[in-house]
Design an enzyme around this catalytic site. Structure first.
Site, PDB file in Angstrom:
ATOM      1  N   LYS A 172      51.835  11.485   1.636  1.00  0.00           N
ATOM      2  CA  LYS A 172      52.481  12.017   2.840  1.00  0.00           C
ATOM      3  C   LYS A 172      53.046  10.881   3.687  1.00  0.00           C
ATOM      4  O   LYS A 172      54.196  10.908   4.119  1.00  0.00           O
ATOM      5  CB  LYS A 172      51.487  12.810   3.690  1.00  0.00           C
ATOM      6  CG  LYS A 172      50.906  14.024   3.024  1.00  0.00           C
ATOM      7  CD  LYS A 172      50.045  14.823   3.992  1.00  0.00           C
ATOM      8  CE  LYS A 172      48.856  14.059   4.496  1.00  0.00           C
ATOM      9  NZ  LYS A 172      47.917  13.700   3.420  1.00  0.00           N
TER      10      LYS A 172
ATOM     11  N   CYS B 100      39.661  21.125  16.967  1.00  0.00           N
ATOM     12  CA  CYS B 100      39.181  20.342  15.840  1.00  0.00           C
ATOM     13  C   CYS B 100      38.030  19.402  16.151  1.00  0.00           C
ATOM     14  O   CYS B 100      37.067  19.343  15.394  1.00  0.00           O
ATOM     15  CB  CYS B 100      40.332  19.622  15.155  1.00  0.00           C
ATOM     16  SG  CYS B 100      40.953  18.153  15.970  1.00  0.00           S
ATOM     17  N   MET B 101      38.086  18.654  17.247  1.00  0.00           N
ATOM     18  CA  MET B 101      37.059  17.631  17.447  1.00  0.00           C
ATOM     19  C   MET B 101      36.110  17.921  18.596  1.00  0.00           C
ATOM     20  O   MET B 101      35.179  17.158  18.818  1.00  0.00           O
ATOM     21  CB  MET B 101      37.716  16.266  17.691  1.00  0.00           C
ATOM     22  CG  MET B 101      38.533  15.761  16.533  1.00  0.00           C
ATOM     23  SD  MET B 101      37.667  15.783  14.965  1.00  0.00           S
ATOM     24  CE  MET B 101      36.449  14.519  15.224  1.00  0.00           C
TER      25      MET B 101
ATOM     26  N   MET C 108      35.795  18.977   9.590  1.00  0.00           N
ATOM     27  CA  MET C 108      35.916  20.324  10.148  1.00  0.00           C
ATOM     28  C   MET C 108      34.867  21.299   9.673  1.00  0.00           C
ATOM     29  O   MET C 108      34.579  22.279  10.345  1.00  0.00           O
ATOM     30  CB  MET C 108      37.310  20.872   9.854  1.00  0.00           C
ATOM     31  CG  MET C 108      38.401  20.073  10.519  1.00  0.00           C
ATOM     32  SD  MET C 108      38.093  19.940  12.281  1.00  0.00           S
ATOM     33  CE  MET C 108      38.596  18.263  12.583  1.00  0.00           C
TER      34      MET C 108
ATOM     35  N   GLY D 228      40.264  14.393  12.600  1.00  0.00           N
ATOM     36  CA  GLY D 228      41.333  15.034  11.845  1.00  0.00           C
ATOM     37  C   GLY D 228      42.696  14.495  12.192  1.00  0.00           C
ATOM     38  O   GLY D 228      43.467  14.121  11.314  1.00  0.00           O
ATOM     39  N   GLN D 229      42.997  14.451  13.490  1.00  0.00           N
ATOM     40  CA  GLN D 229      44.343  14.084  13.914  1.00  0.00           C
ATOM     41  C   GLN D 229      44.438  12.591  14.205  1.00  0.00           C
ATOM     42  O   GLN D 229      43.438  11.948  14.491  1.00  0.00           O
ATOM     43  CB  GLN D 229      44.734  14.897  15.146  1.00  0.00           C
ATOM     44  CG  GLN D 229      44.782  16.379  14.854  1.00  0.00           C
ATOM     45  CD  GLN D 229      45.339  17.161  16.007  1.00  0.00           C
ATOM     46  OE1 GLN D 229      46.544  17.258  16.177  1.00  0.00           O
ATOM     47  NE2 GLN D 229      44.462  17.710  16.818  1.00  0.00           N
TER      48      GLN D 229
END
Lengths: 751, 188, 291
Positions: free
Chosen positions: A77, A169-170, A337, A374-375
Site C-alpha cells: 500500500k 479504534c484506540m 482492534m 491502527g491509524q
C-alpha cells in the site's frame, strides 16, 4: 452484474502504466534529477518512514526511508501511494450545496465556501449555544491539525464537542493505559520486537494490519527459532500461521482467558513477587485498594477448567500459554482492534497489563505491553493532544479544574472559558445530530458515513446536521452528506507530523504543491474559525511549524514532553521517540525506567517509576469476565466480525484509487468456514446473505479455514457493501468505543 | 491467440475436445464470469477457456460439477490440473535486497491459500507443488512477477508430478540467507 | 365415438397454444443466460445440453458424439439423452413441432412461401415419405460419427444443429457479450434455402439431431401410451380431392394415411387437426395406442 471482458482489459492496461510510477527503481528519468523528500507513510500505525521522489514539482516515486525504524521497507500500500496523489477522484475546488441536502454540489470560490460555512456556525452558536456545534476529527489528521482544531473548538467556540475516529479504534487502549498507568501511551518501542523471546499476540492480525512489523516479528523467529509466538485469535489468520501456539476461542471470551492466565501464573508461583510488591497496587473494580491475597481470591474462579468451559480453549493450553508467557525471559504483548473494539475493551486492555505487571515483563527491552495503533496519527495527533471530548492536551482532562485552568492560562483565555462538562463522544455525537441537539459539524479526514457502527441509525444525523467537510476524495461516502466540501491538501502536499505506535514523532515535509485549488488544512481551519467568530489572537499561526512550536512548548513539563523535538531537528532526523525534553536528548526507548526515561529523576530510589500515577505505582485491576454485548444465539446462530484486508486501507478512498490494489480486492466478501459451507452447499463466489437484527446484506462467499466454524468475517472497505449497517453500536462504558468485533447473524445462501 | 487455461478438471486436451459439446453450462454456472467460449480452430466448436490475465478462476468448482460429458471432470480443487504458476524471484519485491516491498497479494488471493502458496518464514511468498495453475496469482500480482503455464503446454514430466521448482533461479530462502548476513538494527 | 384425447376440449386453437410454447421456449433460452448474469444459476445451458435445477436434459446426438469420441459415457449423459428420448417415445418428435426454435422459423418461412406461391406440396407414397429422409439423415449422422471415430474426435455434427446455433447465439450475446457470427449467417442461409426449395427440407431431410428423436418416436409407437394424431375415416366428410389437412401439414405428410412411416415423422403440431376442426372432427389427438 459482472464486468465485460473489455472492462477487464482496460483495467489491466491502466495498471501497467501506474505500476511504473509507484515503484522504486523505476523512476521515469535519471536518478540524479530526483529530489528525495522525507516523510511518513499515509497509512497504518506502524509509521514507516518514506522518501518521496520529486521531479519537476511532481511526485514520481516512493521508497522506504532507510533511517527510520522500517529500514527502507514498505508494504504494498505504501509503495503505491504516488498514484493516489494524482487520481482524477481528487476534490480540487471548494463546493457547497446551496439548497440543502440532496441538491447538487456547486463549485464556488474559497471565500464563498468559507463564508457560507462560517455563517452557519455563527448563527447556530448564537441561536442554540456553542454545544450545538462540533468537530469530528481523525487519527489520520496531522498533529498540527488536531491540536489546532482542539484549541479552536474548546477555547474558541467554547464547546467540548471535539471527538474523532480514534474513539472508534484506540479509545479502549487509552482507557487501559490511563487506568493502569495513570497516563496514556505505551512504554516500549519496536526494539522490543528484536529482543523479545516470547510474543503474545492477541486480537491482532499483525500480518495484514501492520505488515512491516509482522515481518520484523517473523524474522525475529526465523533467526532465533527458540523464540515462541503465541497467537490468540478466533480466526486462523496469516499471523497465526507462524505461531507456535494458536489459540482460537469463542469470540468475546478472551477476558476469561487473560484472567485464567493470571490464575495459573499465581498458582504456579511464576509471578514476580518483588516487582509487583514494589511497583504495583491492587485495585478492585470500584477503585478501592486491595491486597495480593484479595487478587488471588478474585482469580480463584478462573481455573483452567472454567476457562475451557467459557472460551473453548483446552485447560491444558490455558496452562501452557500462561507458563510460556511467564517463564520466557522477555515477553512482549501486541494487540489491536480485537481487544479494543469491544464492549469491555478497557478491561481487556487492563488484563493484558495485569499479566505484565504480575510477571514483571515490563520496563526491559523485549518485555512490554505494546498496544498497536491502527491509524498513523491516533497517538501523536489525537491522544497526546487530548483532542477528544473528555480530554485536554498532554494528559489533562476536562473534568479536572486545575487542568482546565492550566490550559486557559497557556492559551491566554480567561478562566472559565473551557466548559467543565465533557462533550459528546463519537457515537453520542452522531446520535445528537440525529436528534438535532448538534446542528453543525466540521468533519476532517475521516469517513463516518462509512465507518460508524449501526449505520442505519446514524445516517439520519448526517442527513440532518449541517456538515462542513475537509476531504481529498470524491469517493468518500460522507461527501454525499456534506453541505460544504473543502478540498484538502493531501499528505505530502503539505508538511506535518505523525506520531506512531512506538511514541515516535516523524515529520512529513512538503514534497509538492497542493493539487488544484486545495489548501493545507491548518490554513483552512484558521480561515474558517476567524470567519466564524473565533478570536484571531487565539490562532496567530503562519503555518504548521508555528503550531508545532506551540504544542511542543506546551508539552514541556508534562509526561508527554517532547520539547526537544524542534522542527529543525525533525527535518534532520527520521523521527524521534518522546519523552525528549531537550534538543540534545536522543529520545526514549524505555519509558518509566530510571536512566532511560528523562522524566524519571536520576536519583529516584526505584528503577521503575510509573510517574503517571500519583503514588508512582501501576494498578493491577480486578476486571471480571464479561460476555460480548450480542453473542450468537438460537435465532442468530453465527458470530459476525469485521476488519481490514492487507491491500486496502480502511474505507479504500485512497487504496481504491490504485488499480493493482483494487484488482486484488475489488469488493467485499464473506469468509465462511469449509464445514459451515459444506452444510449449506456454499461454494467460492456463491451469494450468501448475512442477516442481523439491524440489516441484511449479500456477499460473495470465500470458503476458507481462516474462520472457525460458527464465525464469519466480512471486511469493511467496500462502499458498495457498507457492512457497518449490520453491526450494533454498543460501546464500552469507560472508553465509549463501539464493539465492532462481535455481533450475531444469520447466514444462508441466497436462492 | 491470447494465453488461456482450461477450466478445472480437464484430463488432457484430446480427451477434453472429444467430450466438450459446447453446451455453455460451465459459463452459466461460473460465479466469477471467468469462462469465455471461443473456437479452437477455424470451423471448430466454441470451447470454454479461462483467460486468466483478464479474469482468473477462483476454483469454485461448479463448472466441473455441472459438465454433462465430463469434459471437465468433477474433481476436488486440489486436482484441478489447470497448469502451473511460476514466480520470478528477480521481479517479486519480497525477494529483493534493496528497497524491499512487502507484498503478499498472491498469497492472500490464492484460492488454496496456505497450501498452493505459502509464506516461507511467515513473510516470503512461495509457490508450492500443490499449485493447480488457476491463474489468480498471476492476475493479482502488481509486479507481474508470476506466469502461469497451462497444463497442455507443460513438458510430460511436469504432468506426472515431477515439476521443477515453482520459484525460478533459487529455492525459497530469506534474502539475508542469500547474502549470508543477519540483519542489524537500524539508526540507533 | 369416444375420443380419448390427451387434452380436453380445446377452446383456444392449437396453433395459438403451440406458437406460444415455441416462442416461450425461445425466450426461455434467452432468459437462462440473463438469470445467470444476475447470479441465479439453477438453470444453465443451451439446446445442446441444459440443466434445470439438477435435472439434466440433452441433445441425444451430442451425447452420442461425445460417447463415440471419448469411448465413454457418464450418468448425466445417459440421463440427459435418455429423458429426451423417452419424451420422444411417448410424445413423438414433438420437440421439433413445439420446442425447436429453428422449427418455428422454418414454419414461418413455409408460411411465407405458401402465401407467395399458393398451396403446394403433395403427399408422396408412404414408403418414400419415411425412408428417403431417414436414409439421408442416417447417412449424414453415420458419416459424422465415422469421422469422429477415425480422424476428428470432436462433436462435428453439433455444427449442424440449428437449435444449438440459435440458443448459443443468445448465450454468447448475454453471458459473454459477444456476437456468435456463424449463427448470424448460417441459420439465415439454411432458412433461405428452405424458402427457395420448400418443404422444410432441412427439418425433413437433413437435421441430424432429429434422427435419434424420430427413431425414438418410431419405437414409441409400440408403447401402450403414445401421443399421436388420430384419424377416424368414418368421420371424414371431405372428398378425396379436398386436401385441406394435407395442405395444412408443413411437413408434407398425409394425415389421412396414419401409417407408422408417417407417424414417425409427425411432430404432433396439430395443424391438420386444426384444419379438420372446421370440417368435421375426423382428426384429433390421442394418447392411447388404441382408438
Amino acid at each position: 452484474m459482472k464486468l465485460s471482458r473489455r472492462e477487464f482489459l482496460k483495467g489491466a492496461a491502466a495498471s501497467t502504466a501506474l505500476a511504473a510510477i509507484g515503484l522504486p527503481g523505476v523512476a521515469a528519468a535519471a536518478e540524479a534529477e530526483t529530489k528525495w523528500v522525507k516523510g511518513v507513510c499515509r497509512y497504518c500505525g506502524t509509521g514507516c518512514g518514506v522518501l518521496v521522489g520529486v521531479q519537476n514539482g511532481k511526485a514520481v516515486s516512493i521508497k522506504g526511508d532507510p533511517n527510520n525504524h522500517n529500514q527502507g521497507l514498505l508494504c504494498l500500500k505504501g509503495a503505491m501511494l504516488i498514484p493516489v496523489i494524482y487520481t482524477p477522484d481528487r476534490i480540487l475546488e471548494p463546493m457547497i450545496r446551496r439548497n440543502g441536502k440532496g441538491s447538487e454540489l456547486e463549485k464556488v470560490s474559497w471565500d464563498e465556501a468559507l463564508d457560507f460555512a462560517a455563517k452557519r456556525f455563527r448563527d447556530t452558536i448564537s441561536e442554540f449555544g456553542p454545544n450545538a456545534v462540533a468537530y469530528y476529527g481523525s487519527g489520520q489528521a496531522l498533529t498540527e491539525e488536531s491540536y489546532l482544531a482542539n484549541k479552536i473548538w474548546k477555547a474558541g467556540f467554547k464547546t467540548n464537542n471535539v471527538d474523532g475516529n480514534p474513539r472508534l479504534c484506540m479509545a479502549s487502549a487509552v482507557g487501559g493505559y490511563t487506568t493502569t498507568f495513570g497516563k496514556d501511551e505505551p512504554m516500549g518501542t519496536y526494539y522490543d520486537i528484536d529482543n523479545a523471546t516470547c510474543f503474545f499476540i492477541i486480537g491482532s492480525n499483525t500480518s495484514e494490519a501492520h505488515p512491516v512489523l509482522f515481518r520484523r516479528i517473523a524474522r525475529r523467529k526465523q533467526f532465533n527459532p527458540d523464540v515462541k509466538i503465541i497467537v490468540v485469535d478466533p480466526r486462523r489468520t496469516n499471523t497465526s500461521r507462524i505461531a507456535d501456539l494458536h489459540l482460537h476461542f469463542k469470540p468475546g471470551t478472551d477476558l476469561a482467558l487473560l484472567n485464567g492466565m493470571a490464575h495459573v501464573i499465581i498458582k504456579d508461583e511464576l509471578d514476580d513477587y518483588r516487582f509487583h510488591g514494589r511497583h504495583c497496587v491492587f485495585k478492585d473494580n470500584d477503585g478501592s485498594e486491595r491486597t495480593f491475597e484479595d487478587y488471588k481470591a478474585f482469580l480463584a474462579e478462573y481455573t483452567p477448567e472454567r476457562v475451557q468451559e467459557i472460551t473453548g480453549i483446552s485447560a491444558e493450553n490455558v496452562v501452557k500459554v500462561a507458563r510460556l508467557f511467564a517463564e520466557s525471559p522477555n515477553t512482549l504483548s501486541l494487540w489491536c482492534m480485537g481487544i479494543n473494539q469491544r464492549s469491555y475493551g478497557v478491561w481487556a486492555n487492563n488484563l493484558i497489563h495485569n499479566l505484565h505487571l504480575l510477571t514483571g515483563h515490563i520496563g526491559r527491552l523485549g518485555a512490554s505491553p505494546l498496544s498497536l495503533t491502527g491509524q498513523p496519527n491516533a497517538c501523536g495527533g489525537v491522544r497526546d493532544t487530548g483532542s477528544l471530548s473528555h480530554l485536554l492536551p498532554a494528559g489533562r482532562v476536562i473534568a479536572n479544574e486545575k487542568h482546565r485552568n492550566e490550559m486557559e492560562d497557556f492559551w491566554g483565555v480567561p478562566r472559565g472559558t473551557i466548559q467543565p462538562t465533557i462533550g459528546h463522544h463519537a457515537v453520542a455525537l452522531f446520535g445528537a445530530m440525529a436528534t438535532g441537539d448538534v446542528k453543525a459539524v466540521f468533519i476532517h479526514c475521516t469517513n463516518p458515513a462509512h465507518t460508524l457502527p449501526n449505520l442505519n441509525k446514524y445516517t439520519p444525523g448526517l442527513q440532518k446536521a449541517f456538515i462542513v467537510q475537509t476531504e481529498c476524495f470524491h469517493d468518500a461516502e460522507t461527501t454525499k452528506y456534506a453541505d460544504v466540501l473543502l478540498p484538502a491538501a493531501f499528505w505530502c502536499e503539505t508538511d506535518g507530523v505523525y506520531g506512531c505506535t512506538e511514541r515516535r514523532y516523524s515529520l512529513t515535509e512538503q514534497a509538492v504543491q497542493p493539487s488544484g485549488n486545495s489548501r493545507p488544512v491548518v490554513n483552512i481551519m484558521m480561515d474558517f474559525a476567524k470567519r466564524a467568530g473565533v478570536d484571531p489572537k487565539l490562532i496567530p499561526f503562519e503555518n504548521a511549524a508555528d503550531i508545532w512550536d506551540e504544542w511542543r512548548t506546551l508539552s514541556n513539563g508534562s509526561p508527554y514532553n517532547f520539547y526537544g523535538m524542534t522542527r529543525e531537528r525533525l527535518k534532520k532526523e527520521s523521527g524521534i521517540r518522546w519523552p525528549c525534553p531537550t534538543e540534545d536528548h536522543p529520545g526514549t526507548v524505555l519509558r518509566f525506567v530510571r536512566g532511560e526515561d528523562p522524566l524519571v529523576p536520576a536519583d529516584h530510589p526505584e528503577k521503575v517509576f510509573f510517574y503517571g500515577n500519583p503514588n508512582g505505582k501501576a494498578n493491577i485491576l480486578f476486571r471480571p469476565y464479561m460476555p460480548p454485548f450480542e453473542p450468537a444465539d438460537a435465532d442468530y446462530p453465527f458470530v459476525l466480525t469485521t476488519g481490514r484486508v492487507i491491500d486496502h486501507w480502511h474505507t479504500a478512498t485512497m487504496t481504491g484509487q490504485v488499480p493493482e490494489l483494487r484488482k486484488a480486492y475489488p469488493g467485499a466478501f464473506v469468509e465462511v468456514n469449509p464445514e459451515d459451507a459444506a452444510r449449506m452447499d456454499i461454494r467460492n463466489g456463491d451469494q450468501v446473505v448475512l442477516e442481523t437484527r439491524r440489516d441484511k446484506m449479500t456477499f460473495p462467499a470465500k470458503v476458507t479455514d481462516t474462520c472457525m466454524p460458527g464465525l464469519v468475517f466480512c471486511p469493511f472497505f467496500d462502499k458498495k457493501k457498507l457492512v457497518n449497517r449490520l453491526f450494533h453500536d454498543a460501546v464500552d462504558n469507560i472508553s465509549k468505543e463501539p464493539e465492532y468485533k462481535i455481533c450475531a447473524t444469520k447466514v444462508y445462501k441466497q436462492v | 491467440m491470447r494465453e488461456f487455461l482450461r477450466p478445472p478438471g480437464v484430463l488432457s486436451e484430446k480427451d477434453f475436445k472429444s467430450r466438450c459439446i459446447s453446451c455453455g453450462q460451465c459459463v452459466g454456472v461460473c460465479n466469477y464470469a471467468c469462462i469465455a467460449m471461443t473456437p479452437d480452430s477455424l470451423f471448430g466448436l466454441d470451447t470454454p477457456k479461462v483467460f486468466h490475465r483478464e479474469s482468473p478462476c477462483f476454483l469454485c468448482m461448479k463448472c466441473s460439477e455441472i459438465c454433462p460429458t465430463d469434459a471437465l471432470r468433477d474433481v476436488p480443487m486440489e486436482q484441478s490440473g489447470m497448469g502451473v504458476a511460476v514466480m520470478d524471484i528477480k521481479k517479486c519485491v519480497d525477494y529483493q535486497e534493496e528497497n524491499m516491498i512487502m507484498c503478499w497479494t498472491c498469497y492472500e488471493r490464492c484460492p488454496m491459500k496456505g497450501a498452493a502458496i505459502t509464506l516461507e518464514s511467515g513473510y516470503i511468498p512461495t509457490i508450492t507443488d500443490k499449485c493447480v495453475g488457476c491463474g489468480v496469482c498471476e492476475y493479482v500480482c502488481p509486479i507481474h512477477a508470476i506466469s502461469t503455464t497451462p497444463t497442455r503446454k507443460l513438458p510430460p514430466a511436469a504432468k506426472t508430478g515431477a515439476i521443477p521448482s515453482k520459484t525460478t533461479d533459487s529455492t525459497n530462502v530469506a534474502p539475508s540467507a542469500i547474502s549470508g548476513t543477519v540483519p542489524e538494527e537500524g539508526a540507533k | 365415438m369416444k375420443e380419448s384425447s390427451i387434452r380436453p376440449t380445446i377452446r383456444r386453437s392449437i396453433r395459438v397454444t403451440r406458437r406460444a410454447v415455441q416462442v416461450g421456449t425461445f425466450l426461455a433460452f434467452v432468459l437462462i443466460p440473463l438469470l445467470n448474469n444476475y447470479d441465479m444459476r439453477a438453470l444453465t445451458g443451451n439446446m445442446v445440453a441444459f440443466n434445470a435445477a439438477g435435472v439434466p436434459l440433452a441433445d441425444p446426438l451430442a451425447m452420442l458424439q461425445a460417447a463415440v469420441g471419448s469411448f465413454s459415457v457418464t450418468a448425466v449423459m445417459i440421463t440427459g439423452a435418455g429423458l429426451v428420448l423417452l419424451a420422444a417415445a411417448l410424445l413423438g418428435p414433438a420437440f421439433c413441432g413445439w420446442l425447436c426454435p429453428f422449427g418455428l422459423l422454418s414454419e414461418l418461412v413455409q408460411c411465407l412461401r405458401n402465401k407467395k406461391s399458393g398451396v403446394s406440396g403433395s403427399a408422396k407414397s408412404s414408403g418414400a415419405v419415411f425412408f428417403r429422409p431417414v436414409l439421408l439423415k442416417s447417412g449424414l449422422v453415420a458419416a459424422g460419427l465415422l469421422l469422429i471415430l477415425t480422424a476428428l474426435p470432436l462433436p462435428v455434427l453439433t455444427q449442424l444443429s440449428m437449435p444449438a446455433w440459435i440458443t448459443r447465439f443468445w448465450q454468447h450475446a448475454i453471458l459473454l457479450r459477444e456476437i456468435l457470427w456463424p449463427a448470424l449467417w448460417l441459420v439465415p442461409a439454411v432458412l433461405l434455402a428452405e424458402f427457395v426449395l420448400g418443404g422444410r427440407f432441412w427439418c425433413r431431410y437433413l437435421c441430424p439431431q432429429s434422427l435419434l428423436i424420430s427413431l425414438a418416436g418410431l419405437a414409441g409407437l409400440a408403447l401402450p401410451k403414445r401421443l399421436q394424431v388420430r384419424f377416424t375415416p368414418k368421420a371424414c366428410n371431405c372428398p378425396a380431392s379436398d386436401r385441406a389437412c394435407l395442405a395444412a401439414c408443413s411437413l408434407n405428410l398425409n394425415p389421412r394415411k396414419p401409417v407408422a412411416a408417417q407417424m414417425a415423422q409427425c411432430v404432433n403440431c396439430g395443424d391438420c387437426v386444426e384444419a379438420c376442426k372446421k370440417r368435421g372432427r375426423a382428426l384429433g389427438f390421442k394418447f392411447s395406442a388404441k382408438d
